[in-house]
Write a protein that holds these residues in place. Structure first.
Motif, PDB file in Angstrom:
ATOM      1  N   MET A 102      -4.782 -47.233  58.075  1.00  0.00           N
ATOM      2  CA  MET A 102      -5.577 -48.431  57.856  1.00  0.00           C
ATOM      3  C   MET A 102      -7.028 -48.163  58.229  1.00  0.00           C
ATOM      4  N   ILE A 103      -7.930 -48.794  57.492  1.00  0.00           N
ATOM      5  CA  ILE A 103      -9.362 -48.741  57.796  1.00  0.00           C
ATOM      6  C   ILE A 103      -9.786 -50.143  58.198  1.00  0.00           C
ATOM      7  N   GLU A 104     -10.419 -50.256  59.356  1.00  0.00           N
ATOM      8  CA  GLU A 104     -10.833 -51.563  59.862  1.00  0.00           C
ATOM      9  C   GLU A 104     -12.314 -51.540  60.233  1.00  0.00           C
ATOM     10  N   ALA A 105     -13.052 -52.522  59.741  1.00  0.00           N
ATOM     11  CA  ALA A 105     -14.454 -52.683  60.099  1.00  0.00           C
ATOM     12  C   ALA A 105     -14.647 -54.039  60.766  1.00  0.00           C
ATOM     13  N   HIS A 106     -15.478 -54.052  61.803  1.00  0.00           N
ATOM     14  CA  HIS A 106     -15.763 -55.306  62.500  1.00  0.00           C
ATOM     15  C   HIS A 106     -17.264 -55.425  62.742  1.00  0.00           C
ATOM     16  N   THR A 153     -23.384 -46.654  51.503  1.00  0.00           N
ATOM     17  CA  THR A 153     -23.701 -46.662  52.929  1.00  0.00           C
ATOM     18  C   THR A 153     -22.449 -46.975  53.742  1.00  0.00           C
ATOM     19  N   THR A 154     -21.655 -47.935  53.278  1.00  0.00           N
ATOM     20  CA  THR A 154     -20.431 -48.301  53.987  1.00  0.00           C
ATOM     21  C   THR A 154     -19.451 -47.140  54.014  1.00  0.00           C
ATOM     22  N   ILE A 155     -19.281 -46.467  52.889  1.00  0.00           N
ATOM     23  CA  ILE A 155     -18.382 -45.314  52.852  1.00  0.00           C
ATOM     24  C   ILE A 155     -18.884 -44.232  53.801  1.00  0.00           C
ATOM     25  N   GLY A 156     -20.197 -44.010  53.830  1.00  0.00           N
ATOM     26  CA  GLY A 156     -20.766 -43.041  54.758  1.00  0.00           C
ATOM     27  C   GLY A 156     -20.485 -43.402  56.207  1.00  0.00           C
ATOM     28  N   LEU A 157     -20.528 -44.680  56.531  1.00  0.00           N
ATOM     29  CA  LEU A 157     -20.226 -45.122  57.892  1.00  0.00           C
ATOM     30  C   LEU A 157     -18.744 -44.932  58.217  1.00  0.00           C
ATOM     31  N   ILE A 158     -17.874 -45.198  57.248  1.00  0.00           N
ATOM     32  CA  ILE A 158     -16.444 -44.976  57.466  1.00  0.00           C
ATOM     33  C   ILE A 158     -16.178 -43.507  57.791  1.00  0.00           C
ATOM     34  N   LEU A 159     -16.858 -42.604  57.080  1.00  0.00           N
ATOM     35  CA  LEU A 159     -16.604 -41.169  57.213  1.00  0.00           C
ATOM     36  C   LEU A 159     -17.464 -40.492  58.280  1.00  0.00           C
ATOM     37  N   ARG A 216     -18.474 -51.678  64.378  1.00  0.00           N
ATOM     38  CA  ARG A 216     -17.676 -50.452  64.384  1.00  0.00           C
ATOM     39  C   ARG A 216     -16.785 -50.407  63.145  1.00  0.00           C
ATOM     40  N   VAL A 217     -16.342 -49.190  62.825  1.00  0.00           N
ATOM     41  CA  VAL A 217     -15.350 -48.991  61.783  1.00  0.00           C
ATOM     42  C   VAL A 217     -14.395 -47.905  62.263  1.00  0.00           C
ATOM     43  N   VAL A 240     -10.686 -45.606  61.636  1.00  0.00           N
ATOM     44  CA  VAL A 240      -9.715 -45.039  60.703  1.00  0.00           C
ATOM     45  C   VAL A 240      -8.458 -44.721  61.502  1.00  0.00           C
ATOM     46  N   ASP A 241      -7.377 -45.429  61.216  1.00  0.00           N
ATOM     47  CA  ASP A 241      -6.148 -45.301  62.017  1.00  0.00           C
ATOM     48  C   ASP A 241      -6.441 -45.484  63.502  1.00  0.00           C
ATOM     49  N   GLY A 242      -7.293 -46.449  63.794  1.00  0.00           N
ATOM     50  CA  GLY A 242      -7.568 -46.803  65.179  1.00  0.00           C
ATOM     51  C   GLY A 242      -8.603 -45.957  65.885  1.00  0.00           C
ATOM     52  N   LYS A 243      -9.209 -44.988  65.174  1.00  0.00           N
ATOM     53  CA  LYS A 243     -10.201 -44.105  65.793  1.00  0.00           C
ATOM     54  C   LYS A 243     -11.441 -43.985  64.910  1.00  0.00           C
ATOM     55  N   PRO A 244     -12.597 -43.675  65.494  1.00  0.00           N
ATOM     56  CA  PRO A 244     -13.726 -43.291  64.655  1.00  0.00           C
ATOM     57  C   PRO A 244     -13.384 -42.010  63.887  1.00  0.00           C
ATOM     58  N   TYR A 245     -13.878 -41.892  62.674  1.00  0.00           N
ATOM     59  CA  TYR A 245     -13.546 -40.726  61.856  1.00  0.00           C
ATOM     60  C   TYR A 245     -13.854 -39.419  62.576  1.00  0.00           C
ATOM     61  N   ARG A 246     -14.957 -39.378  63.308  1.00  0.00           N
ATOM     62  CA  ARG A 246     -15.364 -38.138  63.978  1.00  0.00           C
ATOM     63  C   ARG A 246     -14.409 -37.732  65.091  1.00  0.00           C
ATOM     64  N   ALA A 247     -13.531 -38.647  65.509  1.00  0.00           N
ATOM     65  CA  ALA A 247     -12.562 -38.331  66.559  1.00  0.00           C
ATOM     66  C   ALA A 247     -11.259 -37.755  66.001  1.00  0.00           C
TER      67      ALA A 247
END
Length: 305
Positions: free
Chosen positions: A1-5, A42-48, A57-58, A60-67
């Motif tokens: 899941m991808i979640e943005a708040h 821009t949103t896709i860039g923030l997700i990734l 924050r956004v 990916v599976d409960g973590k920032p993509y960079r983690a």
């Protein structure tokens, strides 16, 4: 899941993304739509993790993509299919990506077959057409067998057979329980592919709804008779709004098709056409985003000679 708040990105004084809150859930294809400059890229860039948010924050599976420890195994992406070294062979390009995330080399041949590139695996990417580069980009996105796929304009450059293939592919991946996000400007294709839609305008979320909720019958029925009849007056008496277009054509609002047919049958009026009108996704999209279009072209007028 991808979640943005409350996801927000400000460049100098411009809000490219303005307090976005959404959830992109597994098991369905989510379409990501918006006019040029709406903030999709821009949103896709923030997700990734290609850029950091100003606030919010956004995950990916409960973590920032960079983690993520092995990102290709969790998230497959297609952003720019042409961003490949032209001197590298297709198979070598995928092998290099596989090695970075401990993906077995056998998976490379699997995705080459899946994307129709098996016979071109030895060729250098610089000689590929745009459609072949697009297939290679999709192969790279599928390489880690990820649970999440983010595809930006995936049918760009594909021929009709390729468009049909990618439509079936993403729907089958969603049916397996994966999370699929597709950004596109092709409304007709998105209407055939997506189950859910996120629509942006000037960085803000304008709509977050299912396709069936968004594109539903508009209440109009198109009717045609083979001659002049009292049908318009008869339907008006029953509370319908009737617009006469000539040639026996009528546009009717306020009555269901069955009720219209019953009135016509009761008075012996033959109907040549009885068609409920459903707006297209393009119609709905233009209505929702009309006030948020940044780059609106003028109307061409021919110069008098």
């Amino acid at each position: 899941m991808i979640e943005a708040h409350e996801l927000t990105k400000i460049y100098r004084k411009r809000r490219a993304v303005d307090r976005l809150t959404f959830r992109i859930e597994p098991g369905r294809v989510t379409g990501f739509l918006g006019p040029n400059g709406a903030g999709k890229s821009t949103t896709i860039g923030l997700i990734l993790g290609l850029d950091g948010p100003t606030s919010g924050r956004v995950l990916v599976d409960g973590k920032p993509y960079r983690a993520l420890e092995r990102p290709l195994r969790q998230v497959g992406t297609l952003l720019d299919a042409t961003a490949v070294h032209g001197g590298r062979r297709a198979r070598d390009h995928l092998r290099w990506l596989a090695q970075t995330n401990d993906i077995p080399r056998g998976r490379v041949d699997e995705v080459l077959r899946l994307t129709g590139l098996a016979d071109a695996a030895h060729r250098r990417v610089g000689g590929f057409s745009l459609g072949m580069k697009q297939r290679l980009g999709i192969a790279a996105a599928l390489l880690g067998d990820p649970g999440i796929l983010i595809l930006d304009e995936p049918v760009n450059g594909l021929d009709p057979d390729g468009v049909h293939w990618i439509r079936g592919l993403v729907r089958s991946l969603a049916a397996e329980g994966r999370t699929v996000l597709i950004s596109s400007h092709l409304m007709s294709e998105m209407q055939l592919t997506a189950d859910h839609l996120l629509i942006l305008g000037r960085g803000r979320l304008l709509s977050d709804s299912s396709m069936t909720e968004l594109v539903r019958p508009g209440g109009e029925v198109h009717v045609r008779t083979d001659r002049d009849t009292p049908l318009p007056a008869l339907l008006s008496e029953r509370g319908a709004h009737v617009a006469t277009e000539g040639g026996g054509r009528l546009t009717i609002a306020g009555l269901e098709p069955g009720a219209i047919a019953a009135v016509a049958a009761a008075h012996g009026i033959p109907l040549v056409e009885l068609t409920p009108h459903q707006p297209s996704l393009e119609d709905v999209f233009r209505r929702i985003t009309d006030e948020d279009v940044l780059y609106r072209a003028g109307t061409h007028q021919e110069n008098p000679r």
